[in-house]
Design a protein around this motif. Sequence first.
Motif, mmCIF file in Angstrom:
data_model
loop_
_atom_site.group_PDB
_atom_site.id
_atom_site.type_symbol
_atom_site.label_atom_id
_atom_site.label_comp_id
_atom_site.label_asym_id
_atom_site.label_seq_id
_atom_site.Cartn_x
_atom_site.Cartn_y
_atom_site.Cartn_z
ATOM 1 N N GLY A 93 8.140 15.526 9.477
ATOM 2 C CA GLY A 93 7.570 14.196 9.557
ATOM 3 C C GLY A 93 8.483 13.194 10.226
ATOM 4 O O GLY A 93 9.706 13.293 10.185
ATOM 5 N N ALA A 94 7.887 12.212 10.886
ATOM 6 C CA ALA A 94 8.658 11.130 11.464
ATOM 7 C C ALA A 94 9.202 10.213 10.380
ATOM 8 O O ALA A 94 10.299 9.676 10.480
ATOM 9 C CB ALA A 94 7.801 10.329 12.441
ATOM 10 N N VAL A 95 8.422 10.056 9.304
ATOM 11 C CA VAL A 95 8.795 9.174 8.189
ATOM 12 C C VAL A 95 8.698 9.967 6.895
ATOM 13 O O VAL A 95 7.688 10.634 6.647
ATOM 14 C CB VAL A 95 7.864 7.947 8.117
ATOM 15 C CG1 VAL A 95 8.165 7.117 6.877
ATOM 16 C CG2 VAL A 95 7.985 7.107 9.382
ATOM 17 N N CYS A 96 9.722 9.909 6.072
ATOM 18 C CA CYS A 96 9.687 10.535 4.753
ATOM 19 C C CYS A 96 10.007 9.496 3.690
ATOM 20 O O CYS A 96 11.102 8.912 3.685
ATOM 21 C CB CYS A 96 10.669 11.698 4.661
ATOM 22 S SG CYS A 96 10.606 12.536 3.044
ATOM 23 N N LEU A 97 9.048 9.229 2.819
ATOM 24 C CA LEU A 97 9.240 8.307 1.702
ATOM 25 C C LEU A 97 9.543 9.149 0.477
ATOM 26 O O LEU A 97 8.655 9.780 -0.105
ATOM 27 C CB LEU A 97 7.973 7.468 1.501
ATOM 28 C CG LEU A 97 7.484 6.736 2.752
ATOM 29 C CD1 LEU A 97 6.180 5.994 2.463
ATOM 30 C CD2 LEU A 97 8.554 5.778 3.287
ATOM 31 N N ALA A 98 10.812 9.192 0.095
ATOM 32 C CA ALA A 98 11.277 10.145 -0.911
ATOM 33 C C ALA A 98 11.582 9.516 -2.263
ATOM 34 O O ALA A 98 12.003 10.212 -3.189
ATOM 35 C CB ALA A 98 12.522 10.866 -0.394
ATOM 36 N N GLY A 99 11.403 8.213 -2.391
ATOM 37 C CA GLY A 99 11.697 7.550 -3.652
ATOM 38 C C GLY A 99 11.160 6.137 -3.647
ATOM 39 O O GLY A 99 10.652 5.639 -2.638
ATOM 40 N N VAL A 133 6.903 10.427 -3.158
ATOM 41 C CA VAL A 133 7.390 9.640 -4.283
ATOM 42 C C VAL A 133 6.951 10.319 -5.571
ATOM 43 O O VAL A 133 6.134 11.241 -5.561
ATOM 44 C CB VAL A 133 6.870 8.195 -4.206
ATOM 45 C CG1 VAL A 133 7.414 7.507 -2.964
ATOM 46 C CG2 VAL A 133 5.344 8.146 -4.209
ATOM 47 N N THR A 134 7.463 9.874 -6.695
ATOM 48 C CA THR A 134 7.212 10.576 -7.955
ATOM 49 C C THR A 134 6.172 9.868 -8.811
ATOM 50 O O THR A 134 5.976 8.656 -8.713
ATOM 51 C CB THR A 134 8.516 10.703 -8.764
ATOM 52 O OG1 THR A 134 9.040 9.387 -9.013
ATOM 53 C CG2 THR A 134 9.539 11.523 -8.010
ATOM 54 N N SER A 163 3.382 14.013 -3.254
ATOM 55 C CA SER A 163 3.394 13.597 -4.655
ATOM 56 C C SER A 163 3.221 12.089 -4.704
ATOM 57 O O SER A 163 3.422 11.382 -3.711
ATOM 58 C CB SER A 163 4.707 14.012 -5.342
ATOM 59 O OG SER A 163 5.824 13.480 -4.653
ATOM 60 N N GLY A 164 2.851 11.569 -5.888
ATOM 61 C CA GLY A 164 2.612 10.141 -6.020
ATOM 62 C C GLY A 164 1.232 9.757 -5.516
ATOM 63 O O GLY A 164 0.332 10.587 -5.385
ATOM 64 N N ARG A 165 1.060 8.459 -5.219
ATOM 65 C CA ARG A 165 -0.245 7.932 -4.817
ATOM 66 C C ARG A 165 -0.155 7.305 -3.430
ATOM 67 O O ARG A 165 0.838 6.660 -3.106
ATOM 68 C CB ARG A 165 -0.728 6.882 -5.809
ATOM 69 C CG ARG A 165 -0.917 7.368 -7.245
ATOM 70 C CD ARG A 165 -1.384 6.234 -8.148
ATOM 71 N NE ARG A 165 -0.377 5.160 -8.184
ATOM 72 C CZ ARG A 165 -0.650 3.888 -8.469
ATOM 73 N NH1 ARG A 165 -1.900 3.519 -8.715
ATOM 74 N NH2 ARG A 165 0.307 2.998 -8.511
ATOM 75 N N ALA A 166 -1.198 7.473 -2.646
ATOM 76 C CA ALA A 166 -1.274 6.830 -1.331
ATOM 77 C C ALA A 166 -2.588 6.078 -1.213
ATOM 78 O O ALA A 166 -3.629 6.528 -1.712
ATOM 79 C CB ALA A 166 -1.157 7.864 -0.219
ATOM 80 N N PHE A 167 -2.528 4.934 -0.547
ATOM 81 C CA PHE A 167 -3.713 4.136 -0.268
ATOM 82 C C PHE A 167 -3.788 3.921 1.241
ATOM 83 O O PHE A 167 -2.819 3.456 1.854
ATOM 84 C CB PHE A 167 -3.642 2.789 -0.989
ATOM 85 C CG PHE A 167 -3.542 2.914 -2.488
ATOM 86 C CD1 PHE A 167 -4.683 2.985 -3.276
ATOM 87 C CD2 PHE A 167 -2.301 2.959 -3.109
ATOM 88 C CE1 PHE A 167 -4.584 3.114 -4.654
ATOM 89 C CE2 PHE A 167 -2.187 3.085 -4.486
ATOM 90 C CZ PHE A 167 -3.336 3.159 -5.267
#
Length: 279
Positions: A93-99, A133-134, A163-167
């Motif tokens: 991925g170009a962007v990783c949101l890990a936390g 995200v968690t 993981s987590g929620r996306a809108f």
Amino acid sequence: TVATLCNCTFCFNMATNSVAQFGNGVGLNVGTFKRVELENCSFVGNGLAPWLKGGDTQRVLFGAALYSLAPVIASGCEFRVNHAPERNDKRGGAVCLAGGTGHVFSNCLFVANSGTFMQYDADTGGGVVRVAVTGSNSATFERCTFAYNLTDSASCANVNVVSGRAFVRNCVFSDAFVSRRYTGGRYIHVYSGASCEVSDTLFPSGSEADAIFAVRDTNIRIGKNVNYGDACFVTPSDTVAQWAITEPNGTLYFDPTKTDERESIDVHLRNGDGAYSAA
């Protein structure tokens, strides 16, 4: 501490050979800040060099352009021609949101980014954005454009919710390029235990059956005004498709001699002004 970056360019930070060592977030790596604010920043050509296609490298990373453990508030940013190797569910991925939680990307462009399949591992990973995200933590994409991204993996070429929620709200998705490894969810892929809500968003014509893919134990909600049609960008899909190469063994990648052309893809509308709006 809050980190604020305005009008910055992160350009062609690359690993240039198959044994080069590099870490997460080749363009920008964000640690344990309270949040990071990005305004009108450009991330172009970060990650693997474009001539390192599928099977050429054993290197792995989280986020070719941006990796963040902190909440990201991004407005008016561009992510173009970033290239990541893929290894497992949370890489590539170009962007990783890990936390963190409360990530918001608004009025951002994600154009002609790509992921390459790892030669020795399972064909997962990929996508332009990895939401990892968690728990109930979240990431929101609103008024964003995802155009002509490519993945040589089993998951999708655009938003992968690990993981987590996306809108996803009031966004535009154009054609994406996927390989023989692809299993479903050309534009949004939601993994087990994660969730995603989509509303007021345009997907390409003909993608009704596979625009969004959800595995078992997944909570996905399709809200109001999810439509299908041609986004009518100045640079048409047929032009970009000529730069996507499929080898006899099925490996898919962008032609490395066409990097400048991909960087210049024009995603303004051909037949009107302003962004797509369900209103």
